[in-house]
Design an enzyme around this catalytic site. Sequence first.
Site, PDB file in Angstrom:
ATOM      1  N   LYS A 118     -11.074  -5.166  -4.931  1.00  0.00           N
ATOM      2  CA  LYS A 118     -11.731  -3.955  -5.411  1.00  0.00           C
ATOM      3  C   LYS A 118     -10.699  -2.944  -5.934  1.00  0.00           C
ATOM      4  O   LYS A 118     -10.909  -2.303  -6.955  1.00  0.00           O
ATOM      5  CB  LYS A 118     -12.524  -3.357  -4.246  1.00  0.00           C
ATOM      6  CG  LYS A 118     -13.164  -2.050  -4.539  1.00  0.00           C
ATOM      7  CD  LYS A 118     -14.647  -2.164  -4.673  1.00  0.00           C
ATOM      8  CE  LYS A 118     -15.177  -0.800  -5.036  1.00  0.00           C
ATOM      9  NZ  LYS A 118     -16.546  -0.628  -5.039  1.00  0.00           N
ATOM     10  N   LYS A 120      -5.050 -11.528  -6.647  1.00  0.00           N
ATOM     11  CA  LYS A 120      -6.262 -11.932  -5.934  1.00  0.00           C
ATOM     12  C   LYS A 120      -7.400 -10.988  -6.342  1.00  0.00           C
ATOM     13  O   LYS A 120      -7.152  -9.854  -6.744  1.00  0.00           O
ATOM     14  CB  LYS A 120      -6.034 -11.889  -4.420  1.00  0.00           C
ATOM     15  CG  LYS A 120      -5.872 -10.490  -3.875  1.00  0.00           C
ATOM     16  CD  LYS A 120      -5.999 -10.412  -2.364  1.00  0.00           C
ATOM     17  CE  LYS A 120      -5.944  -8.948  -1.970  1.00  0.00           C
ATOM     18  NZ  LYS A 120      -6.006  -8.619  -0.599  1.00  0.00           N
ATOM     19  N   LYS A 138       0.832  -1.208   0.000  1.00  0.00           N
ATOM     20  CA  LYS A 138       0.000   0.000   0.000  1.00  0.00           C
ATOM     21  C   LYS A 138       0.865   1.257   0.000  1.00  0.00           C
ATOM     22  O   LYS A 138       0.552   2.224  -0.691  1.00  0.00           O
ATOM     23  CB  LYS A 138      -0.908   0.016   1.235  1.00  0.00           C
ATOM     24  CG  LYS A 138      -2.097  -0.909   1.128  1.00  0.00           C
ATOM     25  CD  LYS A 138      -2.989  -0.712   2.352  1.00  0.00           C
ATOM     26  CE  LYS A 138      -3.876  -1.890   2.620  1.00  0.00           C
ATOM     27  NZ  LYS A 138      -4.394  -1.913   3.990  1.00  0.00           N
TER      28      LYS A 138
HETATM   29  P1  TYM Z   1     -11.017  -6.883   3.535  1.00  0.00           P
HETATM   30  O1  TYM Z   1     -12.101  -5.892   3.725  1.00  0.00           O
HETATM   31  O2  TYM Z   1      -9.988  -6.601   2.498  1.00  0.00           O
HETATM   32  O3  TYM Z   1     -11.631  -8.300   3.194  1.00  0.00           O
HETATM   33  C1  TYM Z   1     -12.646  -8.908   3.974  1.00  0.00           C
HETATM   34  C2  TYM Z   1     -12.447 -10.411   4.010  1.00  0.00           C
HETATM   35  O4  TYM Z   1     -12.461 -10.952   2.681  1.00  0.00           O
HETATM   36  C3  TYM Z   1     -11.301 -11.739   2.469  1.00  0.00           C
HETATM   37  N1  TYM Z   1     -10.903 -11.613   1.053  1.00  0.00           N
HETATM   38  C4  TYM Z   1     -10.643 -12.649   0.257  1.00  0.00           C
HETATM   39  N2  TYM Z   1     -10.678 -13.980   0.461  1.00  0.00           N
HETATM   40  C5  TYM Z   1     -10.373 -14.796  -0.579  1.00  0.00           C
HETATM   41  N3  TYM Z   1     -10.032 -14.317  -1.822  1.00  0.00           N
HETATM   42  C6  TYM Z   1      -9.993 -13.001  -2.069  1.00  0.00           C
HETATM   43  N4  TYM Z   1      -9.687 -12.547  -3.293  1.00  0.00           N
HETATM   44  C7  TYM Z   1     -10.308 -12.084  -1.015  1.00  0.00           C
HETATM   45  N5  TYM Z   1     -10.357 -10.736  -0.919  1.00  0.00           N
HETATM   46  C8  TYM Z   1     -10.717 -10.472   0.364  1.00  0.00           C
HETATM   47  C9  TYM Z   1     -10.237 -11.155   3.392  1.00  0.00           C
HETATM   48  O5  TYM Z   1      -9.209 -12.064   3.666  1.00  0.00           O
HETATM   49  C10 TYM Z   1     -11.069 -10.792   4.606  1.00  0.00           C
HETATM   50  O6  TYM Z   1     -11.223 -11.908   5.453  1.00  0.00           O
HETATM   51  N6  TYM Z   1      -7.871  -5.984   7.294  1.00  0.00           N
HETATM   52  C11 TYM Z   1      -9.132  -6.595   6.951  1.00  0.00           C
HETATM   53  C12 TYM Z   1     -10.310  -6.088   7.747  1.00  0.00           C
HETATM   54  C13 TYM Z   1     -10.191  -6.223   9.240  1.00  0.00           C
HETATM   55  C14 TYM Z   1     -10.263  -7.429   9.981  1.00  0.00           C
HETATM   56  C15 TYM Z   1     -10.173  -7.029  11.354  1.00  0.00           C
HETATM   57  C16 TYM Z   1     -10.376  -8.768   9.626  1.00  0.00           C
HETATM   58  C17 TYM Z   1     -10.067  -5.202  10.129  1.00  0.00           C
HETATM   59  N7  TYM Z   1     -10.059  -5.674  11.420  1.00  0.00           N
HETATM   60  C18 TYM Z   1     -10.182  -7.990  12.370  1.00  0.00           C
HETATM   61  C19 TYM Z   1     -10.395  -9.721  10.649  1.00  0.00           C
HETATM   62  C20 TYM Z   1     -10.300  -9.321  12.003  1.00  0.00           C
HETATM   63  C21 TYM Z   1      -9.412  -6.333   5.494  1.00  0.00           C
HETATM   64  O7  TYM Z   1      -8.964  -5.377   4.933  1.00  0.00           O
HETATM   65  O8  TYM Z   1     -10.307  -7.198   4.927  1.00  0.00           O
END
Ligand code: TYM
Length: 330
Positions: free
Chosen positions: A196, A193, A111
């Site tokens: 968005k 992967k 990032k």
């Molecule tokens: P975020 O918002 O990017 O994604 C949410 C969840 O979706 C999963 N994910 C995927 N899984 C498989 N293939 C993909 N292409 C894919 N894209 C996204 C992510 O692994 C995630 O589980 N940092 C986190 C948000 C967060 C969080 C937390 C998660 C903040 N606090 C505490 C768990 C616990 C994030 O940006 O997820």
Amino acid sequence: MPRIFSGIQPSGELHVGNYLGAVKNWVALQHGHESFFCIVNYHAITIAFTPDELRRRTRDMAVSLLASGLDPAKAVVFVQSDVPEHTELGWIFNTITPLGELERQVQFKEKSARQEQVMAGILNYPVLQAADILLYLADTVPVGEDQVQHLELSRVVARNWNARFSPDAPYFPEPQPKLTPTRRIAGLDGQAKMSKSIGNTIGLLETPEQVWDKLRPAVTDPARQRKTDAGEPEKCPVIYPLHKAFSPVPVVTEVEAKCRGAGWGCMDCKKVLHTHMMEELTPIRTRAAELHARPKDVDELLHDGARRARLVARETMDTVRARMGLDASQ
Ligand code: TYM
């Protein structure tokens, strides 16, 4: 009951990667676990945003989660900024987290490389994530593969705090990721992967026509130039994994045979996938439309979720403040 926590950024629309990597698992796990699912808008403001857009995306994410099957009678669904204890514990954790641990996070490197000026929030992002989880003393975190390193950091944070302030009996559990077979869904380009920010997604609420327009040009086994060329499903980066996620087992077996034997062309295979995807996604889109028509009800559900989350969060913070001597005036 064991306690789980997970979070998702309010990026607007849920995509198929989020759904298969995390949210579908949340829906299954809410039965049999005390569950907290959080829309993490404080995390979202570490990248460019406008206030109106953030507000809209937060509500839209709530609608997508509820439409996917999260049940407020079973799980606590809430917005991070409605529970200020998240940032309070996040600050505390900043004071016990070595800088080096944050600088080596892959997501930080990726990032920050994309930005001219790097704000501290990007670096401290996983510290707030540790606070999210540990505030609820959750030991299991259902996520996709890209979050595994962040969870490693959550364990370091828990360990550091326990060593200093709870040396005899650890207060914070060391949270473990809970992954699914669909832990990393590739984007339509077949390279990165699904994400968005890359723009290679299929939105969960897209119409059958929109989904088809995305599946049609999606990358398949590059060795299959013509319909008569035999293919290898394992080399098909997008369509085959989606079949495994959405199609019934006998159909997946047929897909494998028809690909290897050149019985189907890739377009035939995509049509079958489209049918099975839409079988699962159409009811979600219908429920989302119903929820969009009742914004007040969605707001109420989120308020109630925040109230329930705060009951637990306050209790944790009382303990944390007392153990750290932050309770002098109480
Ligand atoms: P975020 O918002 O990017 O994604 C949410 C969840 O979706 C999963 N994910 C995927 N899984 C498989 N293939 C993909 N292409 C894919 N894209 C996204 C992510 O692994 C995630 O589980 N940092 C986190 C948000 C967060 C969080 C937390 C998660 C903040 N606090 C505490 C768990 C616990 C994030 O940006 O997820």
